[in-house]
Scaffold this active site. Structure first.
Site, PDB file in Angstrom:
ATOM      1  N   HIS A 161       0.692  -1.299  -0.135  1.00  0.00           N
ATOM      2  CA  HIS A 161      -0.003   0.020   0.141  1.00  0.00           C
ATOM      3  C   HIS A 161       0.964   1.257   0.145  1.00  0.00           C
ATOM      4  O   HIS A 161       1.920   1.101   0.349  1.00  0.00           O
ATOM      5  CB  HIS A 161      -0.871   0.119   1.429  1.00  0.00           C
ATOM      6  CG  HIS A 161      -2.060  -0.930   1.150  1.00  0.00           C
ATOM      7  ND1 HIS A 161      -2.191  -1.880   2.260  1.00  0.00           N
ATOM      8  CD2 HIS A 161      -3.190  -0.998   0.629  1.00  0.00           C
ATOM      9  CE1 HIS A 161      -3.235  -2.870   1.881  1.00  0.00           C
ATOM     10  NE2 HIS A 161      -3.686  -1.944   0.931  1.00  0.00           N
ATOM     11  N   CYS A 248      -1.866   0.479   9.494  1.00  0.00           N
ATOM     12  CA  CYS A 248      -2.992  -0.449   9.029  1.00  0.00           C
ATOM     13  C   CYS A 248      -3.823  -1.039  10.352  1.00  0.00           C
ATOM     14  O   CYS A 248      -5.083  -1.211  10.096  1.00  0.00           O
ATOM     15  CB  CYS A 248      -2.524  -1.753   8.689  1.00  0.00           C
ATOM     16  SG  CYS A 248      -1.102  -2.015   7.800  1.00  0.00           S
TER      17      CYS A 248
HETATM   18  C1  CIR Z   1      -3.539  -7.639   3.037  1.00  0.00           C
HETATM   19  O1  CIR Z   1      -2.760  -8.203   2.299  1.00  0.00           O
HETATM   20  O2  CIR Z   1      -4.667  -7.164   2.782  1.00  0.00           O
HETATM   21  C2  CIR Z   1      -3.283  -7.794   4.405  1.00  0.00           C
HETATM   22  N1  CIR Z   1      -2.925  -9.103   4.826  1.00  0.00           N
HETATM   23  C3  CIR Z   1      -2.539  -6.791   5.081  1.00  0.00           C
HETATM   24  C4  CIR Z   1      -3.046  -5.302   5.025  1.00  0.00           C
HETATM   25  C5  CIR Z   1      -1.949  -4.374   5.651  1.00  0.00           C
HETATM   26  N2  CIR Z   1      -2.676  -3.128   5.384  1.00  0.00           N
HETATM   27  C6  CIR Z   1      -2.182  -1.843   5.058  1.00  0.00           C
HETATM   28  O3  CIR Z   1      -1.049  -1.869   4.641  1.00  0.00           O
HETATM   29  N3  CIR Z   1      -2.872  -0.762   5.153  1.00  0.00           N
END
Ligand code: CIR
Length: 258
Positions: A161, A248
């Site tokens: 992200h 996150c």
């Molecule tokens: C994903 O791949 O969506 C989750 N395992 C990790 C999300 C992390 N979120 C972020 O960087 N905002």
């Protein structure tokens, strides 16, 4: 008053989405202990922590940042870029109803992950990549531009992200890993870049003038402190195995109905 909304870790996190890293075992008690310390630190930084229960069926629900954007004027419910995460938004929408009267939604064919967006003042930065598409960007712009916000499309590479690579530190400072996001995209801002060997050091949580930052990146931390930033430290490496970072795990916003 400032709210930090968080969400507990689902047992299912062992089956989380992964894009850039290989799956390795997650020590759930350790992840939960680190997450609790993160919530506690947000409290010490002045936030009222509102911790939502996990959804046992949603592997990635702890990563609440991806489900919504909360501006003073409205909340916007995201449509996550991966189908497996779309069910996470309903509980978050319900919880946000207490804090914002106006709640909008990203609609198909748009998709947008909150982790691809950050904002400071009236500037909204959006990383359009595989989790966020042009329609998602356009829908967000259509909501924010009439409110006087300027939209900035940021290109980035190598990171899941935008917030994996870069974060807002305060009204005038942006932190970024220059290998993943070109710092020239932030004209008018002071840009602090991560130090070599600290690739994931571009992520931290802004709470007013304070910045929550991982202990794992001491060289970049020193640079931030030299720039006059007050740091609070936590460890979150266990959730790093699920490709998570600090931002996150929370939605930090003003409780404007106070
Ligand atoms: C994903 O791949 O969506 C989750 N395992 C990790 C999300 C992390 N979120 C972020 O960087 N905002």
């Amino acid at each position: 008053m400032r709210i930090a909304m968080t969400r507990k870790i689902s047992d299912e996190i062992v089956n989380c989405e992964l894009t850039h890293i290989e799956r390795e075992p997650i020590d759930l008690p350790r992840a939960r202990w680190q997450h609790a310390s993160y919530e506690e630190e947000l409290g010490l930084m002045g936030c009222t922590v509102v911790s939502l229960p996990a959804d046992p069926n949603q592997a990635d629900c702890v990563f609440i940042e991806d489900t919504a954007l909360v501006f003073d004027e409205l909340a916007i419910i995201m449509r996550p870029g991966v189908k497996s995460r779309r069910g996470e938004v309903h509980d978050v929408q319900r919880a946000l109803g207490k804090y914002r009267k106006r709640i909008e939604q990203i609609e198909p064919p748009g998709h947008l992950d909150g982790g691809d967006v950050y904002f400071t003042g009236k500037n909204v930065f959006v990383g359009v990549g595989h989790r966020t598409n042009d329609e998602g960007f356009d829908q967000l712009a259509a909501l924010m531009e009439p409110l006087g916000y300027t939209m900035h499309r940021v290109s980035f590479d190598g990171a899941l992200h935008l917030t994996t690579a870069s974060s807002v530190v305060n009204d005038s400072t942006i932190l970024c890993n220059a290998q993943w996001v070109n710092p020239d995209q932030f004209p008018g801002f002071t840009v602090v870049t991560t130090e070599p060997g600290e690739d994931f050091g571009g992520n931290g949580v802004r709470v007013g003038d304070k910045f929550l930052y991982p202990r794992a990146f001491p060289k970049t931390a020193k640079k931030l402190e030299q720039a006059g930033i007050e740091l609070h430290r936590v460890d979150m490496d266990e959730l790093g195995k699920a490709e998570g970072s600090l931002t996150c795990c929370s939605l930090v916003f003003n409780d404007i109905e106070d």
